[in-house]
Design an enzyme around this catalytic site. Sequence first.
Site, short mmCIF file in Angstrom:
data_model
loop_
_atom_site.label_atom_id
_atom_site.label_comp_id
_atom_site.label_asym_id
_atom_site.label_seq_id
_atom_site.Cartn_x
_atom_site.Cartn_y
_atom_site.Cartn_z
N TYR A 1 0.58 -1.29 0.10
CA TYR A 1 0.07 0.02 -0.09
C TYR A 1 0.96 1.25 0.15
O TYR A 1 0.33 2.37 -0.35
CB TYR A 1 -0.97 0.06 1.22
CG TYR A 1 -2.09 -1.01 1.25
CD1 TYR A 1 -2.30 -1.87 0.01
CD2 TYR A 1 -2.73 -1.39 2.43
CE1 TYR A 1 -3.12 -3.05 0.05
CE2 TYR A 1 -3.92 -2.42 2.22
CZ TYR A 1 -3.91 -2.96 1.17
OH TYR A 1 -5.09 -3.82 1.12
N ASP B 1 -5.49 -6.61 6.16
CA ASP B 1 -6.56 -5.96 5.69
C ASP B 1 -7.67 -6.91 5.31
O ASP B 1 -8.63 -6.92 5.73
CB ASP B 1 -6.35 -5.10 4.34
CG ASP B 1 -7.38 -4.30 4.05
OD1 ASP B 1 -8.27 -3.84 4.61
OD2 ASP B 1 -7.17 -3.58 3.03
N ASP C 1 -11.22 -8.49 7.90
CA ASP C 1 -12.24 -8.56 7.54
C ASP C 1 -13.26 -9.72 7.41
O ASP C 1 -14.32 -10.01 7.78
CB ASP C 1 -12.55 -7.72 5.93
CG ASP C 1 -12.82 -6.36 5.99
OD1 ASP C 1 -12.47 -5.85 7.11
OD2 ASP C 1 -13.29 -5.74 5.44
#
Length: 355
Positions: free
Chosen positions: A142, A247, A251
């Site tokens: 990222y 990430d 979730d």
Amino acid sequence: MNLNIALLKGDGIGPEIVDSAVRVLEKIGEKFGHTFNFTPYLIGGSAIDATGAPLPEETVKGCLASDSVLLGAVGGPKWDTLPGNCRPEKALLGIRAAMELYTNLRPARLYAALKDDSPLRPDLVEKGFDIMIVRELTGGIYFGDRGYREGKYGEEAYDTEQYSRMEIERIARAAFEAARVRNKRVISIDKANVLETSRLWRKTVHEIAAEYPDVTVTDMLVDNAAMQLVRNPSQFDVIVTSNMFGDILSDEASQITGSIGMLPSASIGATKRGLYEPIHGSAPDIAGQNKANPIATILSAAMMLRYAFALENEALAIENAVDRVLEAGFRTADIAHGGDALGTVEMTDKILENI
Ligand code: NAD
């Protein structure tokens, strides 16, 4: 203790759920003899409306000068058409970077009282699970080199995964420290059969493990981990992984608990002062209607007490109160399955009664 807490209420249900957490912290202050001083600052869409920017300079200064930060959520349809740099969500990356927060702690716990909310088979949820995901937050793909270029087949885009030994060492230490106050088991997740960054990750995690002989560490490939989380979640205690894998897996782990309104998180850095926030968004569909579940934000305040201020008994007082309220059958609409539901304020009242 006398502590200064910056409040970033944000948008949508943000103000309602942060107000609930403030009431709970005030009660804890009364009961345990602490003074919490709260100062609100603008962030997200409400900051855009008032100042033109999603993260005003005053907000950054206020957070850096505080002992800790409690955030509600940002965003909503009103600001969805703004260009990327002016979007409310931009403020989240900005404040995390300004506070140098490189560790994201995301617990995914299945509450016995909410077992039926999990999408997993009953025989899997029967054993329960309580997972702490430790995600690296400021490195990896990222933040690596990226761009567009002309390739063999015309226009192409690229993103680069990169990790330094230092970044891996500090996140590994955060995971081992977290495991020490839990069940002392770390599973490090990577893709070391393919990626060079993962090979450095694996080697470095094992070097740091030598400093924590009381904690066991095992490795798991990310594709297997994605599968194991839904096949046998009770095998996990602490998971440590890179920014992108974390990430996605965090979730997945939150989904198997079945209740997004229940899950807190913490982002911390070199100092224990961190940013504490629910994992859910600003829920514009129920904003201002006293329907939001305040528990994720209240549990985020409990994490703040534990990690920022080392107030373990105070954190437990909140967590036990939440357990008792759920065991007694009280629910907000998101976890009531159409049955009787309390509003945000009334659920907070019940938790206060149990502290
Ligand atoms: P969301 O998490 O806001 O809502 C998803 C669904 O869950 C909605 O039906 C909502 O009503 C429900 N929900 C969420 N939190 C709840 C709670 N505490 N109690 C009861 N129900 C709850 O996700 P979304 O709809 O994809 O996003 C809405 C806005 O939030 C967007 O602008 C998005 O960018 C933003 N967002 C912000 C954050 C953040 O501030 N950290 C995180 C995710 C999304």
